[in-house]
Design a protein around this motif. Structure first.
Motif, short mmCIF file in Angstrom:
data_model
loop_
_atom_site.label_atom_id
_atom_site.label_comp_id
_atom_site.label_asym_id
_atom_site.label_seq_id
_atom_site.Cartn_x
_atom_site.Cartn_y
_atom_site.Cartn_z
N LEU A 248 0.83 -1.21 0.00
CA LEU A 248 0.00 0.00 0.00
C LEU A 248 0.86 1.26 0.00
CD1 LEU A 248 -2.81 -1.25 2.35
CD2 LEU A 248 -3.09 -0.54 -0.04
N ALA A 249 2.00 1.23 0.67
CA ALA A 249 2.92 2.37 0.62
C ALA A 249 3.46 2.55 -0.80
CB ALA A 249 4.06 2.18 1.61
N ARG B 73 0.70 4.07 -2.86
CA ARG B 73 0.57 5.50 -2.57
C ARG B 73 1.66 6.30 -3.27
NH1 ARG B 73 -0.05 6.32 3.62
NH2 ARG B 73 -0.55 4.17 3.30
N ILE C 186 0.83 6.49 -6.98
CA ILE C 186 -0.24 7.45 -7.25
C ILE C 186 0.30 8.88 -7.13
CG2 ILE C 186 -2.48 8.34 -6.47
CD1 ILE C 186 -2.52 5.59 -7.94
N THR C 187 1.18 9.12 -6.19
CA THR C 187 1.81 10.43 -6.07
C THR C 187 2.62 10.75 -7.32
OG1 THR C 187 1.89 10.19 -3.66
CG2 THR C 187 3.34 11.84 -4.64
N LEU D 82 -5.50 9.15 -4.71
CA LEU D 82 -4.63 9.14 -3.52
C LEU D 82 -5.46 9.04 -2.25
CD1 LEU D 82 -1.73 9.27 -2.52
CD2 LEU D 82 -1.95 11.76 -2.47
N ARG D 83 -6.59 9.73 -2.21
CA ARG D 83 -7.48 9.64 -1.04
C ARG D 83 -8.04 8.23 -0.89
NH1 ARG D 83 -9.04 14.28 2.15
NH2 ARG D 83 -10.66 12.79 2.67
N THR E 8 -6.65 5.48 -1.98
CA THR E 8 -5.53 4.62 -1.59
C THR E 8 -5.24 4.76 -0.09
OG1 THR E 8 -4.61 4.82 -3.80
CG2 THR E 8 -3.13 4.01 -2.10
N THR E 9 -5.33 5.98 0.40
CA THR E 9 -5.12 6.22 1.83
C THR E 9 -6.21 5.53 2.65
OG1 THR E 9 -4.01 8.31 1.38
CG2 THR E 9 -4.90 8.01 3.60
N ALA F 20 -5.42 1.94 2.83
CA ALA F 20 -4.35 1.70 3.80
C ALA F 20 -4.87 1.77 5.23
CB ALA F 20 -3.22 2.72 3.61
#
Length: 138
Positions: free
Chosen positions: A15-16, A19, A22-23, A65-66, A68-69, A72
């Motif tokens: 997941l990191a 993220r 995606i960034t 990104l939201r 994905t967060t 996580a």
């Protein structure tokens, strides 16, 4: 993903990585937007499709990104959305760009480059660590 899953090192690492991908996608989409602005500012032709796509994709990066967060943080629904979007987006973006006359080749290439990190997310979400962390229900 359950509370126990949040402590699984493989899932956390995947997941990191998602993220981070995606960034990177957001940064590349922002660079593509700047390229469209630069091309337009120098008097070259930029069509409406290019403007709309160039503006929307960085916004979508933020939304992704939201999501994905949230995945996580343990949201199975967010994980499923992230997983689905990571497959559909590259196919849709690249597929539309391949239609003759829609956009110039340089723009299609820039959009394909933007999709590479998203493709990585598609593979990450189908990896063993995240399949274990988010088992299919039903």
């Amino acid at each position: 993903m359950t509370k126990k899953t949040n402590t699984q090192p493989g899932a956390l690492k995947a997941l990191a990585s998602a993220r981070l991908s995606i960034t990177l996608y957001g940064a590349l989409s922002g660079a593509a937007l700047l390229a469209v602005i630069a091309v337009a500012a120098t008097g070259h032709s930029v069509n409406t499709f290019m403007w709309v796509r160039a503006v929307l994709l960085p916004v979508i990066a933020y939304v992704l990104l939201r999501i994905t967060t949230a995945a996580a943080d343990g949201s199975r629904r967010a994980f499923e959305r992230m997983s689905t979007l990571a497959v559909i987006m590259p196919i849709a973006i690249i597929g539309v760009d391949l239609i003759p006359g829609v956009c110039p080749p340089w723009y299609a290439a820039a959009q394909a480059l933007c999709m590479l990190p998203v493709i990585r997310v598609a593979f990450l979400t189908r990896g063993a660590a995240l399949r274990t962390a988010f088992p299919k229900t039903g």
